[in-house]
Design an enzyme around this catalytic site. Structure first.
Site, PDB file in Angstrom:
ATOM      1  N   ASP A  90       1.912   0.927  -5.456  1.00 37.45           N
ATOM      2  CA  ASP A  90       2.501   0.142  -6.540  1.00 37.45           C
ATOM      3  C   ASP A  90       1.523  -0.895  -7.076  1.00 37.45           C
ATOM      4  O   ASP A  90       1.931  -1.869  -7.724  1.00 37.45           O
ATOM      5  CB  ASP A  90       3.768  -0.575  -6.048  1.00 37.45           C
ATOM      6  CG  ASP A  90       5.023   0.200  -6.424  1.00 37.45           C
ATOM      7  OD1 ASP A  90       4.888   1.309  -6.958  1.00 37.45           O
ATOM      8  OD2 ASP A  90       6.135  -0.304  -6.176  1.00 37.45           O
TER       9      ASP A  90
ATOM     10  N   ASP B 291      15.443  -2.950   4.285  1.00 33.10           N
ATOM     11  CA  ASP B 291      15.480  -2.368   5.626  1.00 33.10           C
ATOM     12  C   ASP B 291      16.758  -2.754   6.367  1.00 33.10           C
ATOM     13  O   ASP B 291      17.399  -1.911   7.008  1.00 33.10           O
ATOM     14  CB  ASP B 291      14.246  -2.801   6.419  1.00 33.10           C
ATOM     15  CG  ASP B 291      13.993  -4.299   6.321  1.00 33.10           C
ATOM     16  OD1 ASP B 291      14.787  -5.008   5.681  1.00 33.10           O
ATOM     17  OD2 ASP B 291      12.995  -4.768   6.891  1.00 33.10           O
TER      18      ASP B 291
END
Length: 526
Positions: free
Chosen positions: A290, A443
């Site tokens: 990214d 997460d």
């Protein structure tokens, strides 16, 4: 000044012996050779009577001059200290003013998903609160010097109520107006502010007791695990890569390395993953870049091509639109058409370097355990002894892995996913809704949703993945900001699902309910 002796041998002093060293008006030191005594300023009567009037006056003037210089030098030193303190306070105030006026946090991380309008309103409230606090502090200081500090248990409330009548009897008196205003402020604090603050204080005490009991239970559980040598057991007869007969448990594994402008560590992470001991035909490595820096993109792409030439099954993916940040990056990678051919996905952050046998020691735990959704490995730190900050971080994280995650993994089959160094069953991710960009702790979000869907987790305390701890305070502060900015959001979005879930009783206080409840006190205001 040298001592003088009388005819009978008694030693006397005239004045205070002082040595002054002065480099400049702001840098000087003073040493008293001997502490002053009464003899420094008063002479015995017999000695005084024996002196002439002129000599007596000379001695007094000399002592007075020395004492004056000592007092002036000490006053100058005290004034210098006060000036430095005032300068430091003004500097701190200017820094606070600039940061609050900027309407941003300390972190340069742009992964926040908050609405800018909401953030501006939030910081406006902070500025109003700060100014109100300064004004009220001024009133408190003025009231203190007026003698308005109460020591009685009833805060002299009857006296405060009586001030109303006195003020209205003489409304033009400034003293009475101040007394009336401050008495009203004290009564407002007693009747309206003290009860909710006391309630919040009691709530914090309850949370502290819950946390203390929870930590005690975790420590006892860890002691039991060590004494009984309890640990997960994998299925045997599956790890012989050199047999060549095609036997063994070698499922299709997808390895993902999400990164963003990781110019310093991309080579080590890519190299470590490409050296994993697993059949190349059953392993695919995705480098999910990214980066918005063209030079970094080129370097990472060239590193991927180098390993492709050496026979590694690795691909490079770069997103033009960085929407969703890490969660969006992982979600985009999972939408590739070839992902349906793989059963498991392993995630490594760019600064993690797994050992070559990582998959050999983690994937076998999925065999014949269809309810296992995650196998999490422990982190190890190559720079844990670098400085005091890294040693303290190591102590904190060692408790997290050794006690919290190990005990919860063994007794509850649930713990928070660490975001890296873990192997997920792709089916568990899909049934849980996949990666979502609704919080900055993707997460923890996926771990909660997977557990609510009935999936179990395994933590391997003896399987380690190397990484580095932040060595500077600035890097540590940014890391902690990322780790702690999301649980408030997660609590708000997950609370309805947790309440409706049938597995609510299986949640452990330290890993979900307690932490999210603690953050919710402040999160509801954010």
């Amino acid at each position: 000044m040298a001592p003088s002796f009388t005819w009978w041998g008694k030693e006397t002093h005239r004045g205070t012996p002082v040595v002054v060293k002065m480099e400049n008006p702001n840098n000087w030191s003073m040493v008293e050779l001997e502490g002053p005594s009464e003899d420094d300023f008063l002479l015995p009567n017999d000695d005084v009577s024996s002196m002439s009037p002129y000599k007596r006056e000379k001695v007094r003037n000399k002592n007075a001059k020395q004492l004056t210089w000592v007092l002036l030098l000490k006053a100058h030193k005290a004034a210098g200290c006060l000036t430095s303190i005032a300068s430091a306070l003004f500097s701190l105030a200017s820094v606070v003013r600039r940061r609050v006026a900027a309407g941003r946090t300390d972190s340069t991380d742009n992964s926040s998903t908050e609405n800018p309008a909401v953030k501006n309103r939030f910081y406006t409230c902070i500025k109003i609160f700060l100014w109100l606090s300064v004004i009220l502090l001024g009133f408190e200081i003025a009231a203190y010097f007026k003698g308005w500090y109460f020591s009685a248990t009833d805060l002299q409330l009857q006296y405060l109520y009586s001030l109303d009548f006195h003020t209205f009897a003489n409304p033009l008196a400034v003293q009475s107006v101040f007394d009336w205003f401050y008495s009203k402020w004290v009564l407002i604090r007693v009747e309206y502010l003290a009860p909710p603050l006391q309630f919040l204080a009691n709530g914090c005490i309850v949370l502290f007791l819950i946390q203390s009991v929870d930590r005690l239970v975790l420590c006892l559980g860890c002691l039991w695990v060590k004494m009984k040598k309890i640990k997960p057991i994998a299925k045997e007869g599956a790890m012989d890569l050199e047999s060549g007969d095609g036997s063994g448990y070698y499922p299709m594994v997808l390895v993902q390395i999400p990164m963003c402008n990781e110019k310093e560590v991309y080579q080590q992470s890519i190299g470590a993953v490409c050296c994993l001991e697993w059949p190349k035909s059953r392993l695919l490595i995705q480098v999910l870049d990214d980066s918005d820096d063209p030079i970094t993109q080129t370097l990472i792409n060239e590193e991927v091509r180098k390993w492709q030439k050496e026979g590694a099954n690795i691909v490079y993916r770069h997103r033009v639109n960085r929407e969703g940040y890490k969660a969006g990056n992982l979600k985009s990678a999972m939408n590739c058409s070839y992902v349906k051919d793989y059963e498991f996905v392993t995630i490594f952050d760019a600064d993690f370097q797994p050992m070559p046998d990582f998959l050999k020691r983690t994937v076998p735990y999925f065999k014949d355990n269809e309810d296992i959704g995650l196998v999490q490995a422990r982190w190890s730190f190559v720079n844990k002894d670098e400085n005091l900050l890294t040693r303290l971080q190591h102590v904190n994280l060692a408790f997290h892995f050794e006690v919290e995650q190990q005990v919860n993994g063994i007794f509850l089959n649930f713990f928070g996913f660490n975001g890296t160094a873990g192997v997920w069953r792709i089916k568990a991710l899909e049934e849980s809704g996949g990666w979502l960009e609704r919080t900055t702790v993707e997460d923890m979000d996926i771990a909660v949703r997977a557990h609510l869907h009935g999936w179990k987790f395994i933590f391997l305390n003896d399987v380690e993945c190397q990484c580095e701890l932040p060595e500077s305070y600035e890097a540590y502060r940014k890391q902690q900001h990322r780790w702690h900015s999301g649980p408030m959001q997660l609590f708000r979005v997950c609370l309805p699902a947790i309440i409706k879930s049938k597995v609510l009783e299986c949640f452990h206080l330290s890993d979900l309910q307690f932490n999210l409840l603690s953050f919710s006190i402040f999160g509801c205001c954010a």
